[in-house]
Design a protein around this motif. Sequence first.
Motif, mmCIF file in Angstrom:
data_model
loop_
_atom_site.group_PDB
_atom_site.id
_atom_site.type_symbol
_atom_site.label_atom_id
_atom_site.label_comp_id
_atom_site.label_asym_id
_atom_site.label_seq_id
_atom_site.Cartn_x
_atom_site.Cartn_y
_atom_site.Cartn_z
ATOM 1 N N TYR A 12 1.537 2.381 8.255
ATOM 2 C CA TYR A 12 1.592 1.827 9.613
ATOM 3 C C TYR A 12 0.920 0.445 9.582
ATOM 4 C CZ TYR A 12 1.540 1.651 14.718
ATOM 5 O OH TYR A 12 1.768 1.302 16.011
ATOM 6 N N ALA A 20 -3.698 0.842 15.765
ATOM 7 C CA ALA A 20 -3.175 1.416 14.526
ATOM 8 C C ALA A 20 -3.779 2.784 14.249
ATOM 9 C CB ALA A 20 -3.451 0.471 13.350
ATOM 10 N N THR A 38 -2.921 2.943 7.133
ATOM 11 C CA THR A 38 -2.752 1.759 7.973
ATOM 12 C C THR A 38 -3.053 0.477 7.193
ATOM 13 O OG1 THR A 38 -5.047 1.891 8.775
ATOM 14 C CG2 THR A 38 -3.354 3.032 10.062
#
Length: 780
Positions: A12, A20, A38
Amino acid sequence: MLAPSDTVRLLYVDDEPDFAATAAAFLERENDRFCVETALHAEDALERLAESSFDCIVSDYDMPGRDGIEFLEAVREEYPDLPLILFTGKGSEEVASDAISAGVTDYLQKEGGTDQYTLLANRVQNAVAARQSATEAKRRRHRLEQILKTVPSCVVQLDRDGQFVFANQRAVDVLGLSQSAVKDRAYNDPKWDIRDLDGNPIPDAELPFRQVLETGQPLADARHTIHWPDGTEKVLSVNGAPLFDEDGAVESMVCTLTDITDKRDRRQDLQETERRLQLALEASETGVWEWNYETDEVVLSDTLERLLGFEPGEFDGTLSAVFDLIHPEDCPEVREQIERAVETDSVYDSEFRVLDADGNVRWGSVRGQPLADDRTLMVGVHHDITEQKERERDLRIAERRLEAILENTTTPMFMKDDDGQYIFVNHGYREMTGLTDAEIVGRTDFELFPEETAETTWANDRAVLHTGEPLEVEERVVIDGEAQQYLSTKVPIYDTGERSDPDTPVAVFGIASDITDIREQERELQRERDRLAEFASVVSHDLRSPLSAAQGRLKLTRTTGDESHLEGIETALDRMERIIDDVLLLARQGRDIQEPEPVSLRDAVANAWEMVSQDAGDGTLGFADTVERDVTITADRPRLLQLLENLLRNSVEHGSTSRSTGIDDSAEHGSDEPRSQEQTAVDHGATSSQTKPEDTANGKSVTITIGVTEDGFYVADDGPGVSGANRGTLFEAGYSTDADGTGFGLAIVDRIAEAHGWSVDVTESADGGARFEITGVEFE
């Protein structure tokens, strides 16, 4: 769909750390198979991609450095198939259009609330599942190509330009070119000089491959001529079928080529070809549709109405009426795709099932695009791909059937990678080894079999991998201590992936046939041949001496009239008869045991001694302490008696020193001359090369002892024994040290023991005589 146990690694990318982290937490809660990592900007994400592998990327658009579109373009350069979903708070038609142009997998705008994560999780799952489906389809297709290489039919694959991308060996033979030369040519290469059966050139558009690629329809029995490199004209029958990409477009074709040069009837074949081509053209109808965004009105062409089961002009409806025709299971996806195409002003392309006016289920491939000069209209085409889907279904069924055949055939089959690790074994191979899939797959022969077996199979596998040529070889495999002989056929398997070398084998596929019984039969036949040769040699040698003696006596009788020579003739004939009887007996002893049964050793010895003592001379028989009680063994009784009689007679006749003795070397040296008195000795070689004068004078009688050992029994005497020089040839047929002996007695003993699975050997007895030991005997 994802398997329940699959873990989806998701990257992500968002420059807002809190958002996030929140998104990652919600995604992992939505789907417990998600493992989300992330990254705060594009550069960080690209580094993470280089270090590890991910199943999907979710990226924001507005980020420092590279924005979402630039990040997407960088990802596509290195990872063209990796799903990437643009999840952005900045929504516009321009961003969406740029994302689609750059190859975005999906586009989703951020909204308030947590429902957006549920939708995002579904999009991620669908994107990953689609990629896995594409990968699996590619793998299955590759396996099918590998199988096609080995089928006896001529199979080729052509790309959209008509270039040969695959040709199996049979096709190479039919085309008269080498494998490399075929791939350098296109179907419409002028060197082929392709003509119809009347000799007229065939336009490029009418060539079989072009028709299949353009129409998307199969073609059967298209006939034309080609010229081989040597100028020979050949007539080919071509059957072709299209191959479709993920979007339903024809990407290539597969066809079979049959050489029908010897069967052509030009006029009839031309008419049949024209008829089939006409049918193919008629089957390639395409429907056209138009949808007005503002009025929601849908207009269908006459052809499309007919394809959907309506009369021309009968359908009069809106997009909602169209959705009523779409299969309920496909409606949500179709509706979503149309909405996305309208929102992003992009191409709409889909395959789905429709229910025609009669309620029949048919497949359609639909493609549409908004008009650039009229933003209220979308127009497109509709292809009926029902037959294509049915063919794909039939192909999947055929693949499953083939896999089932390979799995369930009793013939052992296997596949190993280039490191020697098993990657596939079928039921027959598991039966052969007695192991399960889990115990075989992922391991090498060095982990499964003795080192000698593994070294041999590995060397043969490497030969196939290095040369790229099939190999048929015999391999000796030891399983659970038992050796089996297999005839193994091994062929190379290639990987046609984008990053692999298509000319380098990556695996070996093999089929093993058990030929253990065949080889044993061959060895037994060879043993029988050797015995026949042995018999012929012995008979020709040993019969020559008495025959020569008889002929000499007969000549003397005729010339002198002295009938005393007839006695010598009779003696020679008696010896010839004994030799013939022993040869026949020796031949019979070489057969397998037919009726083994429990036999009392004492009774068998007593019966044999009764036969021997009647005509073989004096001797004393006794039993050792080891047979104080009766011992029962498993044997063929008549043949056991023959063995004991021969051993006892050998001891009686040759253990006694009342005869003159010597060594008969005629059998060893192959002399054809009659034996002299100095060359005669005891039958079967059971004597020393010298006698004891005092024993000869006294006429010593032999004492024989029968005893039992741990795995057999023995017959020992106190005679002169057997010299070490004679023991090596003692059991050879025809070997004798007795002028009156036939030389077959101990050879018969050896054959009887061999037929029982026993071994026989001679050593020195405790009294200095001969001790014959029979081992490998089964006791009751």
